[in-house]
Design a protein around this motif. Structure first.
Motif, mmCIF file in Angstrom:
data_model
loop_
_atom_site.group_PDB
_atom_site.id
_atom_site.type_symbol
_atom_site.label_atom_id
_atom_site.label_comp_id
_atom_site.label_asym_id
_atom_site.label_seq_id
_atom_site.Cartn_x
_atom_site.Cartn_y
_atom_site.Cartn_z
ATOM 1 N N PRO A 119 0.967 -1.265 0.022
ATOM 2 C CA PRO A 119 -0.175 0.342 0.434
ATOM 3 C C PRO A 119 0.835 1.047 0.103
ATOM 4 O O PRO A 119 1.806 1.306 0.609
ATOM 5 C CB PRO A 119 -0.964 -0.112 1.437
ATOM 6 C CG PRO A 119 -0.164 -0.824 1.907
ATOM 7 C CD PRO A 119 0.465 -1.927 0.967
ATOM 8 N N LYS A 120 0.204 2.522 -0.934
ATOM 9 C CA LYS A 120 1.186 2.957 -0.973
ATOM 10 C C LYS A 120 0.846 4.795 0.189
ATOM 11 O O LYS A 120 1.341 5.784 0.495
ATOM 12 C CB LYS A 120 0.695 4.145 -2.451
ATOM 13 C CG LYS A 120 -0.840 4.332 -2.116
ATOM 14 C CD LYS A 120 -1.378 5.036 -3.214
ATOM 15 C CE LYS A 120 -2.250 5.138 -4.262
ATOM 16 N NZ LYS A 120 -2.571 5.851 -5.150
ATOM 17 N N HIS A 156 2.946 1.113 7.045
ATOM 18 C CA HIS A 156 3.022 -0.285 6.104
ATOM 19 C C HIS A 156 4.093 -0.900 6.569
ATOM 20 O O HIS A 156 5.372 0.040 6.565
ATOM 21 C CB HIS A 156 2.608 0.202 4.728
ATOM 22 C CG HIS A 156 2.819 -1.497 3.960
ATOM 23 N ND1 HIS A 156 1.936 -2.406 4.442
ATOM 24 C CD2 HIS A 156 3.737 -2.016 3.253
ATOM 25 C CE1 HIS A 156 2.858 -3.743 3.911
ATOM 26 N NE2 HIS A 156 3.662 -2.923 3.506
ATOM 27 N N THR A 157 4.319 -1.891 7.254
ATOM 28 C CA THR A 157 5.332 -2.160 7.505
ATOM 29 C C THR A 157 5.851 -3.415 6.529
ATOM 30 O O THR A 157 7.267 -4.148 7.589
ATOM 31 C CB THR A 157 5.501 -2.701 8.908
ATOM 32 O OG1 THR A 157 4.733 -3.815 9.355
ATOM 33 C CG2 THR A 157 5.206 -1.683 10.181
ATOM 34 N N CYS A 198 -11.931 -5.795 -6.463
ATOM 35 C CA CYS A 198 -10.622 -5.636 -6.300
ATOM 36 C C CYS A 198 -9.568 -5.097 -7.155
ATOM 37 O O CYS A 198 -8.558 -4.440 -6.848
ATOM 38 C CB CYS A 198 -10.280 -7.446 -6.631
ATOM 39 S SG CYS A 198 -8.809 -7.987 -6.580
ATOM 40 N N ALA A 199 -9.906 -5.175 -8.707
ATOM 41 C CA ALA A 199 -9.657 -3.933 -8.890
ATOM 42 C C ALA A 199 -9.370 -2.725 -8.257
ATOM 43 O O ALA A 199 -8.012 -1.417 -8.720
ATOM 44 C CB ALA A 199 -10.245 -3.224 -10.415
ATOM 45 N N LYS A 200 -10.152 -2.110 -7.726
ATOM 46 C CA LYS A 200 -10.471 -0.446 -7.547
ATOM 47 C C LYS A 200 -9.541 -0.710 -6.229
ATOM 48 O O LYS A 200 -8.984 0.402 -5.678
ATOM 49 C CB LYS A 200 -11.792 -0.665 -7.016
ATOM 50 C CG LYS A 200 -12.955 0.078 -8.358
ATOM 51 C CD LYS A 200 -14.004 -0.122 -8.194
ATOM 52 C CE LYS A 200 -16.141 0.743 -9.048
ATOM 53 N NZ LYS A 200 -16.355 0.874 -8.688
ATOM 54 N N ARG A 201 -9.344 -1.608 -5.468
ATOM 55 C CA ARG A 201 -8.740 -1.691 -3.835
ATOM 56 C C ARG A 201 -7.691 -1.433 -4.452
ATOM 57 O O ARG A 201 -6.833 -0.941 -3.891
ATOM 58 C CB ARG A 201 -9.054 -2.337 -3.661
ATOM 59 C CG ARG A 201 -10.743 -2.910 -2.756
ATOM 60 C CD ARG A 201 -11.127 -3.552 -1.636
ATOM 61 N NE ARG A 201 -12.408 -3.413 -0.614
ATOM 62 C CZ ARG A 201 -12.803 -4.170 -0.004
ATOM 63 N NH1 ARG A 201 -11.160 -4.782 0.888
ATOM 64 N NH2 ARG A 201 -13.900 -3.905 0.543
ATOM 65 N N ILE A 202 -6.975 -2.297 -5.422
ATOM 66 C CA ILE A 202 -5.355 -2.078 -5.895
ATOM 67 C C ILE A 202 -4.961 -0.856 -5.901
ATOM 68 O O ILE A 202 -4.510 -0.546 -6.419
ATOM 69 C CB ILE A 202 -5.138 -2.897 -7.225
ATOM 70 C CG1 ILE A 202 -5.627 -4.693 -6.330
ATOM 71 C CG2 ILE A 202 -4.057 -3.046 -7.518
ATOM 72 C CD1 ILE A 202 -5.427 -6.014 -6.983
ATOM 73 N N ILE A 203 -6.138 0.135 -6.916
ATOM 74 C CA ILE A 203 -6.019 1.043 -7.604
ATOM 75 C C ILE A 203 -5.114 2.026 -6.716
ATOM 76 O O ILE A 203 -4.914 3.365 -5.959
ATOM 77 C CB ILE A 203 -6.863 1.462 -8.692
ATOM 78 C CG1 ILE A 203 -6.740 0.545 -10.013
ATOM 79 C CG2 ILE A 203 -6.142 2.730 -9.172
ATOM 80 C CD1 ILE A 203 -7.264 0.278 -11.008
ATOM 81 N N ASP A 204 -6.089 2.018 -6.233
ATOM 82 C CA ASP A 204 -6.831 3.242 -4.528
ATOM 83 C C ASP A 204 -5.468 3.086 -3.740
ATOM 84 O O ASP A 204 -5.049 3.512 -3.100
ATOM 85 C CB ASP A 204 -8.355 2.901 -4.400
ATOM 86 C CG ASP A 204 -8.874 3.366 -4.728
ATOM 87 O OD1 ASP A 204 -9.271 3.999 -5.782
ATOM 88 O OD2 ASP A 204 -10.804 2.712 -4.771
#
Length: 317
Positions: A37-38, A51-52, A288-294
Motif C-alpha cells: 500500500p502507498k 505499512h511495515t 479487487c481492481a478498485k482497491r488495488i488502484i486506490d
C-alpha cells in the motif's frame, strides 16, 4: 499410446521444463501477490499505522529477496502440485499437450471458435483448484513438506474449503477473471491471428508479411494491456482464502479458530512478501481492481506484463 522411450523422453523434458519454469513462475506469483500500500493503514481502533511489509518494485528484486530469505528451496515452492498436475495431464493426452504448466496456456486445439472456447473453459475449470493450491504454496510464509500432502492442505485450505472443496470455485471474482481472460484470447486475439497470420503452424499457404506481422504485434500489445491486470487480479483472488460460517456471508473472513499447529517458517527472519489482511477481503473482480488502484496504485495491475507479452508471442505461427 506412448511407447517406453517416448515416456522417458516426456519425463526428461518435463523435468527440464519444470526446473526452469517453476522458479520463474514462483517469483512472478509472489511479485504480483505482494501487498504494497502507498499510504497509511488503519488499525482495529481506527488509528493510522504505517505499512511495515517489504517494498519490492521489480521482478528481479523479488527474485533476489526470495533467494536471500528462503534460498533455493524458496524458488521451488509449489513444485509438487505443479509436477503432479502437469504429469497427469501430459501422460493423459500424450504429445498433444506441452509438458510446461503455463508457457502454452494460450493454445488450444483448432476446433473452431466455439469449440476452442468450450475447451479452454473446461481446462480452466479442471486446473483451477490446482492453480489455487499452487499459488498458495508459493506465497505462504510457512515451510511445507514435499511429501506430506494432507498436512500441507491443512495449512493452505481453510476448514470450510476442506469440508466443501467446491467453494474454491465460488471465490469472489476468481472465475470471472479467468473466464474474461479466456474470452479476450479466444474471441479476440485468436480470430485476429487466424485472419492475419494463418490458421496454424501447419498452414503452409499463410502469407506472413511484415505488415501483417506488425499489425498482429499491435494487437498483442493491446491484449497484454487487457490481460495483465486480469492475471494480477486472479493471483490476488486465488490466494484469498474462503472462510464461512452461519454468522458470515461467503466472503467474510473468519480468522478465529482457523490456525493450524504449524511452527516452522520458510524464512528465518522475515516473510518474503506482505499479504493483505484476511479480515478485509476483496469481494469481487471490480472491487479487487478498485482497491488495488486506490491502495497500491494502477501500476500494480501491470506487474510482470512482459511475462504475459512473451506468452502471447508464442501464438505466432
Amino acid at each position: 499410446m506412448l511407447g517406453f522411450f517416448d515416456i522417458l523422453l516426456l519425463l526428461a523434458s518435463l523435468g527440464i521444463t519444470l526446473g526452469i519454469i517453476v522458479p520463474l513462475l514462483g517469483v512472478l506469483v509472489r511479485y504480483r501477490a505482494n501487498y504494497n500500500p502507498k499510504g497509511l493503514q488503519l488499525d482495529a481502533e481506527g488509528g493510522a499505522q504505517p505499512h511495515t511489509g517489504p517494498i519490492i518494485h521489480t521482478y528481479f528484486g523479488m527474485m533476489r529477496r526470495v533467494y536471500t530469505i528462503e534460498g533455493i528451496s524458496g524458488l521451488y515452492k509449489g513444485i509438487m502440485p505443479t509436477l503432479l498436475s502437469t504429469l497427469l495431464v501430459a501422460l493423459a493426452v500424450g504429445l498433444l499437450v506441452e509438458p510446461s504448466p503455463r508457457v502454452n496456456k494460450y493454445r488450444a486445439p483448432e476446433t473452431g471458435i466455439f469449440g476452442t472456447l468450450l475447451y479452454s473453459i473446461g481446462m480452466m475449470l479442471l486446473a483451477l483448484p490446482t492453480s489455487v493450491i499452487t499459488y498458495r504454496c508459493i506465497t505462504t510464509p510457512l515451510k511445507l513438506s514435499y511429501f506430506n500432502a494432507m498436512k500441507s492442505l491443512r495449512v493452505l485450505l481453510t476448514p470450510t474449503e476442506r469440508r466443501k472443496p467446491w467453494i474454491i470455485y465460488l471465490t469472489p471474482g476468481l472465475l470471472a477473471a479467468e473466464v474474461l481472460h479466456i474470452f479476450i484470447v479466444v474471441l479476440g486475439l485468436n480470430p485476429i491471428r487466424r485472419a492475419l497470420l494463418g490458421k496454424s503452424d501447419e498452414d503452409s499457404d499463410s502469407d506472413m508479411s511484415p505488415a501483417k506481422l506488425g499489425i498482429y504485434l499491435v494487437f498483442v500489445c493491446l491484449s497484454t494491456v487487457l490481460l495483465t491486470p486480469l492475471e494480477v487480479i486472479a493471483t490476488r483472488l486465488a490466494i484469498q482464502r474462503n472462510h464461512a460460517s452461519s454468522e458470515y456471508n461467503s466472503v467474510s473472513q473468519e480468522v478465529d479458530g482457523d490456525a493450524e499447529d504449524v511452527t516452522e517458517f520458510a524464512g528465518t527472519e522475515e516473510d518474503v512478501i506482505g499479504l493483505r489482511n484476511e479480515e478485509d477481503p476483496y469481494v469481487g473482480l471490480i472491487d479487487c481492481a478498485k482497491r488495488i488502484i486506490d491502495e497500491e496504485g494502477w501500476s500494480t495491475l501491470f506487474r510482470g506484463w512482459w511475462w504475459t507479452f512473451v506468452g502471447l508471442l508464442g501464438t505466432i505461427p
